[in-house]
Scaffold this motif. Structure first.
Motif, PDB file in Angstrom:
ATOM      1  N   ALA A  91      -4.491  -1.882  -3.343  1.00 24.93           N
ATOM      2  CA  ALA A  91      -3.227  -2.494  -2.938  1.00 24.93           C
ATOM      3  C   ALA A  91      -2.554  -3.084  -4.173  1.00 24.93           C
ATOM      4  O   ALA A  91      -3.211  -3.659  -5.048  1.00 24.93           O
ATOM      5  CB  ALA A  91      -3.473  -3.576  -1.905  1.00 24.93           C
TER       6      ALA A  91
ATOM      7  N   ILE B 120       0.878  -1.178   0.000  1.00 30.70           N
ATOM      8  CA  ILE B 120       0.000   0.000   0.000  1.00 30.70           C
ATOM      9  C   ILE B 120       0.909   1.219   0.000  1.00 30.70           C
ATOM     10  O   ILE B 120       1.657   1.461   0.949  1.00 30.70           O
ATOM     11  CB  ILE B 120      -0.933   0.004   1.215  1.00 30.70           C
ATOM     12  CG1 ILE B 120      -1.901  -1.176   1.137  1.00 30.70           C
ATOM     13  CG2 ILE B 120      -1.711   1.320   1.302  1.00 30.70           C
ATOM     14  CD1 ILE B 120      -2.809  -1.320   2.343  1.00 30.70           C
TER      15      ILE B 120
ATOM     16  N   GLU C  79      -6.282  -7.413  -3.256  1.00 31.47           N
ATOM     17  CA  GLU C  79      -7.218  -6.288  -3.364  1.00 31.47           C
ATOM     18  C   GLU C  79      -8.670  -6.778  -3.325  1.00 31.47           C
ATOM     19  O   GLU C  79      -9.510  -6.183  -2.649  1.00 31.47           O
ATOM     20  CB  GLU C  79      -6.950  -5.491  -4.638  1.00 31.47           C
ATOM     21  CG  GLU C  79      -7.927  -4.346  -4.891  1.00 31.47           C
ATOM     22  CD  GLU C  79      -7.966  -3.301  -3.785  1.00 31.47           C
ATOM     23  OE1 GLU C  79      -9.019  -2.647  -3.638  1.00 31.47           O
ATOM     24  OE2 GLU C  79      -6.952  -3.132  -3.070  1.00 31.47           O
TER      25      GLU C  79
ATOM     26  N   GLN D   3      -5.458   0.978   4.488  1.00 29.58           N
ATOM     27  CA  GLN D   3      -5.698   1.369   3.106  1.00 29.58           C
ATOM     28  C   GLN D   3      -6.502   2.663   3.029  1.00 29.58           C
ATOM     29  O   GLN D   3      -6.310   3.479   2.110  1.00 29.58           O
ATOM     30  CB  GLN D   3      -6.420   0.243   2.375  1.00 29.58           C
ATOM     31  CG  GLN D   3      -6.502   0.420   0.867  1.00 29.58           C
ATOM     32  CD  GLN D   3      -7.182  -0.768   0.213  1.00 29.58           C
ATOM     33  OE1 GLN D   3      -8.136  -1.338   0.749  1.00 29.58           O
ATOM     34  NE2 GLN D   3      -6.705  -1.157  -0.964  1.00 29.58           N
TER      35      GLN D   3
END
Length: 338
Positions: free
Chosen positions: A13, A6, A317, A45
């Motif tokens: 990601a 990240i 992700e 994130q």
């Protein structure tokens, strides 16, 4: 090595190449076989985690094989199958972590990678009955649940336990711990399907917290009276619903919460707390001794963490988005390498 990084908040990601770490004195290099997600990975994130430091390889949970040893590490670790205690630098006070405490995966690089550098003192033998994916689902959730239930709530086998929001990793392993230790356990959820799955794991019953008077429905099911109330209550939501926990707590009951997913606690009548002589505790993570006790209990009782889904590392992700949706029942796991 392949890793998930990240680099910016509110961005996907990235599955990419990263430099393979080299273990220093007292450290080992673990070839990770599996990792697992926690809500904190989504918070990182989103830029919502304290002490943000980017770029970072996220991930607190992991299991694998020790591939290399740094100077001073006992040779017996080489080639061992291990799980990793992600509660770093707790400190000397068992009641509260020290100023250098942190959780693996922020700000230090974590487990969403093929290799992890970690101090050898945070290694524990992988319970032999667990696969790498099952073992990776254990560390953060298992430690949090163990401290909440066993240390903070002072669990006894004759307790009547209520666990809210069943379906998340911590709540589910807390259910498994309490059932294995002999308690009568009830649960809440906003999903009828999750309530039924909790019954299959040993819960005696449960109610849907979306019902306006769920606490009354719950007490009607347990029989009411002194024996129908709960001596131990484990919660991660807080918010307005916390007042209902006080309503269903037995006199002298212990309420422990480890999260606040529904916001600030409101509408609590102080008199209900002091006339009932309730004990309300906050908790997070745990000590090295608690992690060791937790893994021994898992091995002795052959407990298996509940897994919701397994994604390859390259699809991290997608796994993060499933975590963000909050629909999972159990841990979301990443499979890493052969």
């Amino acid at each position: 090595m392949k890793a998930v990084i990240i680099s910016q908040t509110h961005q996907p990601a990235e599955f990419t190449e990263a430099e393979k770490p080299v273990p220093g004195p007292g450290e080992v290099l673990v070839q990770l076989k599996a990792a697992a997600l926690n809500h904190r990975d989504v918070f990182v994130q989103q830029g919502l985690y304290p002490g943000m430091k980017l770029p970072v390889i996220p991930g607190a949970d992991g299991a694998g094989v020790v591939a290399e040893l740094g100077e001073g590490v006992d040779d017996h670790w080489l080639g061992q199958e291990v799980i990793i205690n992600c509660s770093l630098n707790w400190g000397e006070n068992p009641h509260f972590y020290g100023p250098h405490f942190k959780i693996l995966g922020m700000p230090d690089n974590g487990t969403f990678a093929e290799y992890l550098k970690i101090e050898a003192r945070y290694l524990h033998p992988k319970p032999a009955h667990l696969t790498f994916e099952q073992a990776a689902a254990l560390p953060l959730a298992g430690l949090t649940a163990w401290r909440a239930l066993m240390t903070r709530a002072l669990f006894r086998p004759d307790d009547k336990v209520l666990i809210t929001g069943i379906g998340g990793g911590v709540a589910l392993i807390a259910l498994q711990f309490a059932v294995a230790a002999g308690a009568e356990v009830w649960v809440t959820s906003g999903s009828e399907e999750k309530l039924q799955r909790a019954l299959a794991l040993g819960a005696k019953g449960g109610v849907n917290y979306r019902e306006p008077d769920w606490h009354r429905t719950l007490l009607a099911q347990t029989g009411g009276g002194r024996t129908g109330y709960f001596t131990v209550l484990i919660d991660s939501a807080a918010g307005p619903g916390f007042a209902r926990l006080i309503d269903v707590a037995a006199p002298g009951g212990r309420i422990v919460f480890y999260g606040g997913t529904t916001g600030n606690i409101t509408d609590v009548m102080p008199s209900k707390i002091f006339f009932k002589q309730l004990n309300i505790h906050g908790t997070t993570m745990g000590t090295g001794e608690e992690f060791a006790a937790m893994t021994r209990f898992v091995e002795a009782n052959k407990l298996v963490p509940v897994i919701d889904a397994i994604f390859p590392l390259s699809e991290t992700e997608q796994a993060l988005r499933r975590m963000d949706e909050g629909k999972q029942f159990g841990k979301i796991v990443l499979a890493i390498g052969p």
